[in-house]
Design an enzyme around this catalytic site. Structure first.
Site, PDB file in Angstrom:
ATOM      1  N   GLY A  14     -10.073 -11.827  -3.396  1.00  0.00           N
ATOM      2  CA  GLY A  14     -10.567 -11.474  -3.083  1.00  0.00           C
ATOM      3  C   GLY A  14     -12.174 -11.281  -3.643  1.00  0.00           C
ATOM      4  O   GLY A  14     -11.284 -11.299  -5.778  1.00  0.00           O
ATOM      5  N   ASP A 106      -2.667 -12.546  -7.948  1.00  0.00           N
ATOM      6  CA  ASP A 106      -1.179 -13.004  -8.076  1.00  0.00           C
ATOM      7  C   ASP A 106      -1.287 -14.527  -7.669  1.00  0.00           C
ATOM      8  O   ASP A 106      -0.584 -15.834  -8.016  1.00  0.00           O
ATOM      9  CB  ASP A 106       0.004 -12.317  -7.412  1.00  0.00           C
ATOM     10  CG  ASP A 106      -0.043 -10.664  -7.978  1.00  0.00           C
ATOM     11  OD1 ASP A 106      -0.477 -10.712  -8.946  1.00  0.00           O
ATOM     12  OD2 ASP A 106       1.230 -10.355  -7.758  1.00  0.00           O
ATOM     13  N   THR A 128      -9.406  -7.171  -8.701  1.00  0.00           N
ATOM     14  CA  THR A 128      -8.836  -7.211  -7.580  1.00  0.00           C
ATOM     15  C   THR A 128      -9.126  -5.759  -8.336  1.00  0.00           C
ATOM     16  O   THR A 128      -9.507  -4.665  -8.658  1.00  0.00           O
ATOM     17  CB  THR A 128      -8.001  -7.902  -7.573  1.00  0.00           C
ATOM     18  OG1 THR A 128      -7.470  -6.858  -5.688  1.00  0.00           O
ATOM     19  CG2 THR A 128      -6.753  -7.546  -7.646  1.00  0.00           C
ATOM     20  N   ASP A 130      -7.656  -3.534  -5.990  1.00  0.00           N
ATOM     21  CA  ASP A 130      -6.640  -2.505  -5.657  1.00  0.00           C
ATOM     22  C   ASP A 130      -6.095  -2.100  -6.862  1.00  0.00           C
ATOM     23  O   ASP A 130      -5.043  -1.158  -6.973  1.00  0.00           O
ATOM     24  CB  ASP A 130      -5.971  -3.243  -4.870  1.00  0.00           C
ATOM     25  CG  ASP A 130      -6.292  -3.955  -3.326  1.00  0.00           C
ATOM     26  OD1 ASP A 130      -7.732  -2.515  -3.525  1.00  0.00           O
ATOM     27  OD2 ASP A 130      -5.667  -4.406  -2.370  1.00  0.00           O
ATOM     28  N   ASP A 132      -2.929  -3.748  -8.234  1.00  0.00           N
ATOM     29  CA  ASP A 132      -2.107  -4.326  -8.070  1.00  0.00           C
ATOM     30  C   ASP A 132      -1.411  -4.763  -8.373  1.00  0.00           C
ATOM     31  O   ASP A 132      -1.190  -6.054  -8.173  1.00  0.00           O
ATOM     32  CB  ASP A 132      -2.117  -4.287  -6.436  1.00  0.00           C
ATOM     33  CG  ASP A 132      -2.745  -5.799  -5.720  1.00  0.00           C
ATOM     34  OD1 ASP A 132      -3.590  -5.694  -6.492  1.00  0.00           O
ATOM     35  OD2 ASP A 132      -2.762  -5.713  -4.388  1.00  0.00           O
ATOM     36  N   ARG A 174      -4.215  -2.679   0.876  1.00  0.00           N
ATOM     37  CA  ARG A 174      -3.254  -3.288   1.279  1.00  0.00           C
ATOM     38  C   ARG A 174      -1.411  -2.896   0.545  1.00  0.00           C
ATOM     39  O   ARG A 174      -0.596  -2.556   0.996  1.00  0.00           O
ATOM     40  CB  ARG A 174      -3.371  -4.871   1.117  1.00  0.00           C
ATOM     41  CG  ARG A 174      -3.344  -5.012   2.772  1.00  0.00           C
ATOM     42  CD  ARG A 174      -3.372  -6.755   2.562  1.00  0.00           C
ATOM     43  NE  ARG A 174      -4.283  -7.038   1.678  1.00  0.00           N
ATOM     44  CZ  ARG A 174      -4.668  -8.088   1.061  1.00  0.00           C
ATOM     45  NH1 ARG A 174      -3.973  -9.136   1.199  1.00  0.00           N
ATOM     46  NH2 ARG A 174      -5.417  -8.952  -0.038  1.00  0.00           N
ATOM     47  N   GLY A 188     -11.192  16.048  -4.360  1.00  0.00           N
ATOM     48  CA  GLY A 188     -10.387  17.350  -4.237  1.00  0.00           C
ATOM     49  C   GLY A 188     -10.165  16.869  -2.814  1.00  0.00           C
ATOM     50  O   GLY A 188      -9.670  17.665  -1.936  1.00  0.00           O
ATOM     51  N   LYS A 216      -9.530  27.988   3.905  1.00  0.00           N
ATOM     52  CA  LYS A 216     -10.969  26.853   4.018  1.00  0.00           C
ATOM     53  C   LYS A 216     -10.796  26.538   5.233  1.00  0.00           C
ATOM     54  O   LYS A 216      -9.443  26.770   5.616  1.00  0.00           O
ATOM     55  CB  LYS A 216      -9.785  26.256   2.718  1.00  0.00           C
ATOM     56  CG  LYS A 216      -9.487  24.597   3.095  1.00  0.00           C
ATOM     57  CD  LYS A 216      -8.731  23.756   1.291  1.00  0.00           C
ATOM     58  CE  LYS A 216      -9.092  22.612   1.110  1.00  0.00           C
ATOM     59  NZ  LYS A 216     -10.086  21.935   0.449  1.00  0.00           N
ATOM     60  N   GLN A 254     -16.443  -1.180  -0.370  1.00  0.00           N
ATOM     61  CA  GLN A 254     -15.674  -1.088  -1.382  1.00  0.00           C
ATOM     62  C   GLN A 254     -15.540  -1.915  -2.557  1.00  0.00           C
ATOM     63  O   GLN A 254     -15.246  -1.853  -3.678  1.00  0.00           O
ATOM     64  CB  GLN A 254     -14.682  -0.163  -1.478  1.00  0.00           C
ATOM     65  CG  GLN A 254     -14.024   1.207  -0.210  1.00  0.00           C
ATOM     66  CD  GLN A 254     -12.565   1.745  -0.123  1.00  0.00           C
ATOM     67  OE1 GLN A 254     -12.120   2.144  -0.694  1.00  0.00           O
ATOM     68  NE2 GLN A 254     -12.731   0.828   1.234  1.00  0.00           N
TER      69      GLN A 254
END
Ligand code: ATP
Length: 322
Positions: A14, A106, A128, A130, A132, A174, A188, A216, A254
């Site tokens: 990616g 990976d 990446t 992520d 990860d 993921r 928040g 709230k 993103q």
């Protein structure tokens, strides 16, 4: 006439903001060391079908600030088989490649280990959004993605605040909840739901109701992609709390955008470091960051490492959101 030794570079898996900054860093530092540089396009595919371009100091101008990757990225199923690996190896020899820098995850590193084992030194860089990848506390693209998620949720907050709503936001990740956790703290969020920490919707609803008692009126619930089902979670929250709830999946937005300072700096450091390894003839390594220092690992070792989830940070998020 003897051709100069070359260093190849490719982006795989990616895409992530900062990949272009790596391409620039690798190209410029390799040229400084006397190499020529070949850009290999669309991941391992370009190595198999000879889709390569020569990169110069100037062809990597004006890309440090751009998201995506100028070399394109793609999966390459053939690279998992001996035939594909042998074709790639022959193309490396034909192109006089002394080594290859590969940016990806990976899967990309497994390919790099396979090619290194066949005599072509490869160095992997973690790219990446992520975060990860276990051997490194930081992956190129992660900071930009967190900031993008934060900015998007800030916008959602304006509208959920105006309508007294609950926004259930699914962010990428993921296999890991790092974006959900960090962006969740930054916006928040009332509750952060990731695969790493057990949760119950009763608990989420109870937290919303308790916060409602103190006045709230709008809520943000961050959900990591690995958990998924943002729509279902929003429905359950509405049913249990009576607060109108909407799901938003941020998705591929993103993955894009101009890289942040952090991503550009780390990309430059790691790219430079990778060329230093290849200059010394060292392959089968993954470059990573540990205690804010750039380090490298044997690829198999890197793939077998485990990375702990930032539970302390999760607990802080929980303590502050009520
Ligand atoms: P991301 O995490 O962003 O998806 P990744 O590098 O893990 O990145 P993969 O699709 O798993 O993405 O792998 C990218 C490419 O690496 C594959 O298309 C394939 O060419 C190669 N690859 C993956 N696994 C192996 C393997 N076991 N052996 C050789 N090559 C592999």
């Amino acid at each position: 006439m003897e051709t100069k030794k070359r260093i190849g570079i490719l982006t795989s898996g990616g895409d992530a903001p900062g990949m272009n900054a790596v391409i620039r860093a690798v190209t410029r530092s390799a040229i400084r060391k006397g190499f020529e540089v070949l850009g290999i396009r669309r991941g391992w595919n370009g190595l198999i079908n000879g889709d390569v371009i020569q990169l110069t100091e100037r062809s990597v101008s004006d890309i440090i600030q751009r998201g995506g990757t100028m070399l394109y990225t793609a999966r390459c199923p053939e690279f998992r088989y001996e035939e594909g690996l042998q074709t790639a190896k022959q193309n490396c020899i034909k192109n006089n490649l002394a080594g290859i820098v590969v940016i990806g995850g990976d899967g990309t590193f497994r390919g790099a280990a396979d090619l290194s084992a066949r005599g072509i030194p490869c160095v992997g860089l973690p790219g990446t959004i992520d975060n990860d990848i276990s051997c490194t506390e930081y992956t190129i693209g992660y900071d930009t993605a967190m900031n993008t998620a934060m900015e998007m949720v800030d916008k959602l907050r304006d509208t959920s605040q105006s309508h007294d709503r609950c926004s259930v936001v699914e962010v990428m990740g993921r296999n890991a909840g790092y974006i959900a956790l960090n962006a969740g703290i930054a916006v928040g969020a009332t509750y952060i739901i990731t695969t790493e920490v057990p949760y119950s919707l009763d608990d989420v609803a109870a937290k919303i109701l308790k916060a409602k008692e103190t006045g709230k009126q709008h809520f943000i619930i961050m959900v990591s992609e690995g958990v998924g089902n943002a729509e279902g979670i929003a429905k359950e929250i509405e049913k249990r709390t009576g607060v109108e709830s909407r799901a938003t999946i941020l998705g591929h937005v993103q993955r894009g955008g101009s890289p942040t300072v952090r991503d550009r700096v780390v990309a430059s450091q790691m790219g430079y470091y990778a060329v230093e390894l290849l200059e010394r003839g060292i392959g089968n390594r993954v470059v990573g960051m540990q205690n804010s220092k750039i380090v490298d690992f044997d690829i198999q070792e890197a793939l077998s490492m485990k990375k702990p989830f930032e539970l302390d940070l999760y607990n802080i998020a929980n303590e502050l959101s009520f």
